[in-house]
Motif scaffolding. Structure first.
Motif, PDB file in Angstrom:
ATOM      1  N   ALA A  48      34.380  41.265  56.467  1.00  0.00           N
ATOM      2  CA  ALA A  48      34.933  40.353  55.777  1.00  0.00           C
ATOM      3  C   ALA A  48      34.054  39.697  54.721  1.00  0.00           C
ATOM      4  O   ALA A  48      33.098  38.997  55.061  1.00  0.00           O
ATOM      5  CB  ALA A  48      35.686  39.275  56.354  1.00  0.00           C
ATOM      6  N   ASN A  49      34.086  40.282  53.586  1.00  0.00           N
ATOM      7  CA  ASN A  49      33.142  39.700  52.600  1.00  0.00           C
ATOM      8  C   ASN A  49      33.817  38.937  51.372  1.00  0.00           C
ATOM      9  O   ASN A  49      33.343  38.476  50.434  1.00  0.00           O
ATOM     10  CB  ASN A  49      32.505  40.881  51.848  1.00  0.00           C
ATOM     11  CG  ASN A  49      33.546  41.751  51.249  1.00  0.00           C
ATOM     12  OD1 ASN A  49      34.543  41.734  50.944  1.00  0.00           O
ATOM     13  ND2 ASN A  49      32.892  42.973  50.846  1.00  0.00           N
ATOM     14  N   GLY A  50      34.996  38.412  51.835  1.00  0.00           N
ATOM     15  CA  GLY A  50      35.929  37.495  51.040  1.00  0.00           C
ATOM     16  C   GLY A  50      37.112  36.948  51.608  1.00  0.00           C
ATOM     17  O   GLY A  50      37.260  37.394  52.997  1.00  0.00           O
ATOM     18  N   VAL A  51      37.508  35.835  51.369  1.00  0.00           N
ATOM     19  CA  VAL A  51      38.830  35.177  52.119  1.00  0.00           C
ATOM     20  C   VAL A  51      39.884  34.961  51.132  1.00  0.00           C
ATOM     21  O   VAL A  51      39.686  34.712  49.706  1.00  0.00           O
ATOM     22  CB  VAL A  51      38.165  34.094  52.721  1.00  0.00           C
ATOM     23  CG1 VAL A  51      37.277  34.043  53.638  1.00  0.00           C
ATOM     24  CG2 VAL A  51      37.463  33.038  51.778  1.00  0.00           C
ATOM     25  N   PRO A  52      41.142  34.733  51.630  1.00  0.00           N
ATOM     26  CA  PRO A  52      41.291  34.671  53.108  1.00  0.00           C
ATOM     27  C   PRO A  52      41.057  36.043  53.565  1.00  0.00           C
ATOM     28  O   PRO A  52      41.475  37.414  53.074  1.00  0.00           O
ATOM     29  CB  PRO A  52      43.016  34.411  53.133  1.00  0.00           C
ATOM     30  CG  PRO A  52      43.404  34.641  51.796  1.00  0.00           C
ATOM     31  CD  PRO A  52      42.345  34.564  50.722  1.00  0.00           C
TER      32      PRO A  52
END
Length: 238
Positions: free
Chosen positions: A180-184
Protein backbone atom coordinates in the motif's frame (compact mmCIF):
# COMPACT_ATOMS: atom_id res chain seq x y z
CA UNK A 1 -14.58 -11.99 7.86
CA UNK A 2 -12.30 -9.08 8.74
CA UNK A 3 -11.90 -5.95 6.63
CA UNK A 4 -8.90 -3.74 7.46
CA UNK A 5 -8.89 -0.18 6.18
CA UNK A 6 -5.66 1.79 6.06
CA UNK A 7 -6.48 5.51 5.98
CA UNK A 8 -5.62 8.98 7.25
CA UNK A 9 -7.92 11.65 8.68
CA UNK A 10 -6.28 14.21 6.37
CA UNK A 11 -7.18 12.17 3.27
CA UNK A 12 -10.39 13.33 1.52
CA UNK A 13 -10.55 10.17 -0.59
CA UNK A 14 -10.50 8.11 2.63
CA UNK A 15 -13.56 10.06 3.79
CA UNK A 16 -15.36 9.43 0.50
CA UNK A 17 -14.07 5.86 0.15
CA UNK A 18 -15.34 4.90 3.60
CA UNK A 19 -18.84 5.99 2.62
CA UNK A 20 -18.70 4.03 -0.63
CA UNK A 21 -17.42 0.93 1.13
CA UNK A 22 -20.15 1.18 3.76
CA UNK A 23 -22.79 1.45 1.06
CA UNK A 24 -21.61 -1.91 -0.28
CA UNK A 25 -21.24 -3.38 3.20
CA UNK A 26 -24.77 -2.38 4.22
CA UNK A 27 -26.16 -4.37 1.28
CA UNK A 28 -23.86 -7.37 1.81
CA UNK A 29 -25.85 -10.47 2.86
CA UNK A 30 -23.26 -11.40 5.50
CA UNK A 31 -22.95 -7.88 6.94
CA UNK A 32 -23.36 -9.06 10.54
CA UNK A 33 -20.37 -11.38 10.16
CA UNK A 34 -17.95 -8.71 8.91
CA UNK A 35 -15.56 -7.02 11.36
CA UNK A 36 -14.13 -3.67 10.22
CA UNK A 37 -10.81 -2.51 11.68
CA UNK A 38 -9.20 0.85 10.89
CA UNK A 39 -5.42 0.90 10.48
CA UNK A 40 -3.03 3.84 10.60
CA UNK A 41 -1.38 5.50 7.60
CA UNK A 42 0.09 9.01 7.86
CA UNK A 43 0.24 10.96 4.63
CA UNK A 44 2.66 13.48 6.09
CA UNK A 45 4.48 11.80 9.01
CA UNK A 46 7.37 14.27 8.96
CA UNK A 47 5.13 17.29 9.56
CA UNK A 48 5.58 18.77 13.04
CA UNK A 49 2.56 18.74 15.34
CA UNK A 50 2.33 22.54 15.36
CA UNK A 51 2.84 22.94 11.62
CA UNK A 52 -0.66 23.76 10.38
CA UNK A 53 -1.41 25.45 7.07
CA UNK A 54 -4.42 26.07 4.82
CA UNK A 55 -5.30 23.19 2.51
CA UNK A 56 -5.20 25.39 -0.59
CA UNK A 57 -1.68 26.58 0.22
CA UNK A 58 -0.57 23.00 0.85
CA UNK A 59 -2.02 21.88 -2.51
CA UNK A 60 -0.37 24.69 -4.48
CA UNK A 61 3.02 23.92 -2.94
CA UNK A 62 2.74 20.15 -3.37
CA UNK A 63 1.40 20.11 -6.92
CA UNK A 64 2.74 23.39 -8.29
CA UNK A 65 -0.75 24.45 -9.32
CA UNK A 66 -2.49 27.78 -9.06
CA UNK A 67 -4.85 28.62 -6.21
CA UNK A 68 -7.71 28.60 -8.73
CA UNK A 69 -6.82 25.06 -9.82
CA UNK A 70 -6.54 23.89 -6.22
CA UNK A 71 -9.91 25.45 -5.38
CA UNK A 72 -11.50 23.81 -8.41
CA UNK A 73 -10.21 20.47 -7.18
CA UNK A 74 -11.75 21.08 -3.77
CA UNK A 75 -15.08 21.97 -5.37
CA UNK A 76 -15.00 18.72 -7.33
CA UNK A 77 -14.22 16.76 -4.18
CA UNK A 78 -17.13 18.50 -2.48
CA UNK A 79 -19.45 17.37 -5.24
CA UNK A 80 -18.25 13.77 -5.00
CA UNK A 81 -18.66 13.82 -1.23
CA UNK A 82 -22.17 15.22 -1.58
CA UNK A 83 -23.05 12.38 -3.94
CA UNK A 84 -22.30 10.01 -1.05
CA UNK A 85 -24.41 12.03 1.38
CA UNK A 86 -21.37 13.65 3.03
CA UNK A 87 -20.83 17.25 4.04
CA UNK A 88 -17.59 18.77 2.73
CA UNK A 89 -16.25 22.27 3.29
CA UNK A 90 -14.52 23.34 0.10
CA UNK A 91 -13.00 26.49 1.60
CA UNK A 92 -10.97 27.50 4.64
CA UNK A 93 -9.95 24.03 5.83
CA UNK A 94 -6.47 23.42 7.20
CA UNK A 95 -3.95 20.59 7.15
CA UNK A 96 -1.60 19.22 9.79
CA UNK A 97 -0.07 16.21 11.53
CA UNK A 98 -2.46 13.33 12.32
CA UNK A 99 -0.26 11.13 14.54
CA UNK A 100 -2.15 11.89 17.76
CA UNK A 101 -5.44 11.08 16.04
CA UNK A 102 -4.11 7.69 14.99
CA UNK A 103 -2.94 7.01 18.54
CA UNK A 104 -6.42 7.86 19.81
CA UNK A 105 -7.99 5.55 17.24
CA UNK A 106 -5.98 2.65 18.64
CA UNK A 107 -7.16 3.56 22.12
CA UNK A 108 -10.74 3.79 20.83
CA UNK A 109 -10.44 0.33 19.29
CA UNK A 110 -9.75 -1.11 22.75
CA UNK A 111 -12.92 0.60 23.97
CA UNK A 112 -15.06 -0.62 21.07
CA UNK A 113 -15.43 2.93 19.71
CA UNK A 114 -12.98 3.04 16.82
CA UNK A 115 -15.43 3.37 13.94
CA UNK A 116 -17.43 6.02 15.77
CA UNK A 117 -14.30 8.05 16.48
CA UNK A 118 -12.87 7.91 12.98
CA UNK A 119 -16.19 9.03 11.55
CA UNK A 120 -16.34 11.90 14.04
CA UNK A 121 -12.79 12.94 13.17
CA UNK A 122 -13.59 12.84 9.45
CA UNK A 123 -16.69 14.95 9.94
CA UNK A 124 -14.81 17.45 12.11
CA UNK A 125 -11.99 17.77 9.58
CA UNK A 126 -14.00 17.90 6.37
CA UNK A 127 -17.38 19.32 7.34
CA UNK A 128 -17.06 21.52 10.43
CA UNK A 129 -15.68 25.04 10.74
CA UNK A 130 -13.54 24.33 13.81
CA UNK A 131 -10.10 22.86 13.20
CA UNK A 132 -8.89 19.46 14.39
CA UNK A 133 -5.30 20.69 14.00
CA UNK A 134 -4.96 24.18 15.43
CA UNK A 135 -7.16 24.11 18.57
CA UNK A 136 -4.94 21.81 20.61
CA UNK A 137 -5.55 18.55 22.45
CA UNK A 138 -8.83 19.65 24.01
CA UNK A 139 -10.46 19.68 20.57
CA UNK A 140 -9.56 16.00 20.18
CA UNK A 141 -10.77 15.30 23.72
CA UNK A 142 -14.10 16.90 22.86
CA UNK A 143 -14.49 14.78 19.72
CA UNK A 144 -13.55 11.60 21.58
CA UNK A 145 -15.94 12.28 24.45
CA UNK A 146 -18.75 12.82 21.92
CA UNK A 147 -18.51 9.13 20.93
CA UNK A 148 -18.46 7.88 24.50
CA UNK A 149 -14.79 7.86 25.49
CA UNK A 150 -13.78 9.06 28.96
CA UNK A 151 -12.21 12.53 28.92
CA UNK A 152 -9.43 11.92 31.45
CA UNK A 153 -8.42 8.67 29.76
CA UNK A 154 -8.21 10.49 26.42
CA UNK A 155 -6.13 13.28 27.95
CA UNK A 156 -3.78 10.68 29.44
CA UNK A 157 -3.20 9.14 26.00
CA UNK A 158 -2.58 12.52 24.39
CA UNK A 159 -0.20 13.59 27.16
CA UNK A 160 2.03 10.55 26.62
CA UNK A 161 3.55 10.64 23.11
CA UNK A 162 4.57 6.99 23.44
CA UNK A 163 1.03 5.75 24.11
CA UNK A 164 -0.06 3.61 21.14
CA UNK A 165 2.84 4.98 19.09
CA UNK A 166 4.18 1.47 18.46
CA UNK A 167 0.77 0.36 17.24
CA UNK A 168 0.62 3.24 14.75
CA UNK A 169 4.10 2.48 13.42
CA UNK A 170 3.31 -1.24 13.19
CA UNK A 171 0.26 -0.45 11.04
CA UNK A 172 2.35 1.74 8.77
CA UNK A 173 5.04 -0.92 8.36
CA UNK A 174 2.43 -3.52 7.57
CA UNK A 175 0.87 -1.27 4.94
CA UNK A 176 4.24 -1.04 3.22
CA UNK A 177 4.66 -4.82 3.40
CA UNK A 178 1.26 -5.29 1.77
CA UNK A 179 2.19 -2.93 -1.04
CA UNK A 180 0.00 0.00 0.00
CA UNK A 181 1.64 3.23 -1.15
CA UNK A 182 -1.54 5.28 -0.91
CA UNK A 183 -4.85 5.38 0.92
CA UNK A 184 -7.56 4.38 1.34
CA UNK A 185 -6.41 0.77 1.13
CA UNK A 186 -8.83 -2.02 1.99
CA UNK A 187 -7.74 -5.57 2.83
CA UNK A 188 -10.51 -8.13 2.98
CA UNK A 189 -9.83 -11.16 5.18
CA UNK A 190 -6.21 -11.09 3.94
CA UNK A 191 -7.52 -12.43 0.64
CA UNK A 192 -8.09 -9.34 -1.52
CA UNK A 193 -6.91 -5.75 -1.57
CA UNK A 194 -8.78 -2.77 -2.97
CA UNK A 195 -6.92 0.50 -3.45
CA UNK A 196 -8.54 3.91 -3.66
CA UNK A 197 -12.02 5.35 -3.27
CA UNK A 198 -13.62 2.83 -5.60
CA UNK A 199 -17.31 2.78 -6.54
CA UNK A 200 -19.55 0.75 -4.26
CA UNK A 201 -19.85 -1.90 -6.98
CA UNK A 202 -16.14 -2.71 -6.71
CA UNK A 203 -16.43 -3.16 -2.96
CA UNK A 204 -19.44 -5.42 -3.49
CA UNK A 205 -17.36 -7.58 -5.83
CA UNK A 206 -14.48 -7.70 -3.36
CA UNK A 207 -16.71 -8.63 -0.42
CA UNK A 208 -18.34 -11.40 -2.42
CA UNK A 209 -15.03 -12.82 -3.64
CA UNK A 210 -13.35 -12.59 -0.24
CA UNK A 211 -16.28 -14.35 1.41
CA UNK A 212 -16.26 -17.26 -1.00
CA UNK A 213 -12.61 -17.78 -1.87
CA UNK A 214 -9.36 -18.45 -0.03
CA UNK A 215 -6.15 -17.31 -1.69
CA UNK A 216 -3.15 -15.06 -1.04
CA UNK A 217 -3.82 -11.32 -1.00
CA UNK A 218 -4.24 -10.00 -4.51
CA UNK A 219 -5.16 -6.58 -5.83
CA UNK A 220 -8.44 -6.58 -7.72
CA UNK A 221 -8.04 -5.02 -11.17
CA UNK A 222 -9.93 -1.84 -10.46
CA UNK A 223 -8.06 0.54 -12.75
CA UNK A 224 -7.10 4.07 -11.77
CA UNK A 225 -8.83 5.47 -8.71
CA UNK A 226 -8.44 8.57 -6.63
CA UNK A 227 -6.28 8.11 -3.56
CA UNK A 228 -3.82 9.90 -1.31
CA UNK A 229 -0.14 8.96 -1.12
CA UNK A 230 3.17 10.23 0.27
CA UNK A 231 3.17 13.04 -2.28
CA UNK A 232 -0.34 14.14 -1.40
CA UNK A 233 -3.89 13.65 -2.64
CA UNK A 234 -4.84 13.50 -6.30
CA UNK A 235 -6.72 16.68 -7.13
CA UNK A 236 -9.63 16.14 -9.56
CA UNK A 237 -9.80 18.61 -12.38
CA UNK A 238 -13.25 17.78 -13.73
Amino acid sequence: MKVEIWSDIACPWCYVGKARFEKALDAFPHRDQVEVVHRSFELDPSRAKGDVQPVIRMLTKKYGMSEAQAQAGEENLGAQAAAEGLEYRTRDRDHGNTFDMHRLLHFAKEQGKQDELIQNLYKANFAEERSVFSEGDERLVELAVAVGLEADAVRKVLADPTAYADEVRADEREAAELGANGVPFFVLDRKFGVSGAQPAEVFTQALTQAWGERSPLQLIDQGDADACGPDGCAVPQH
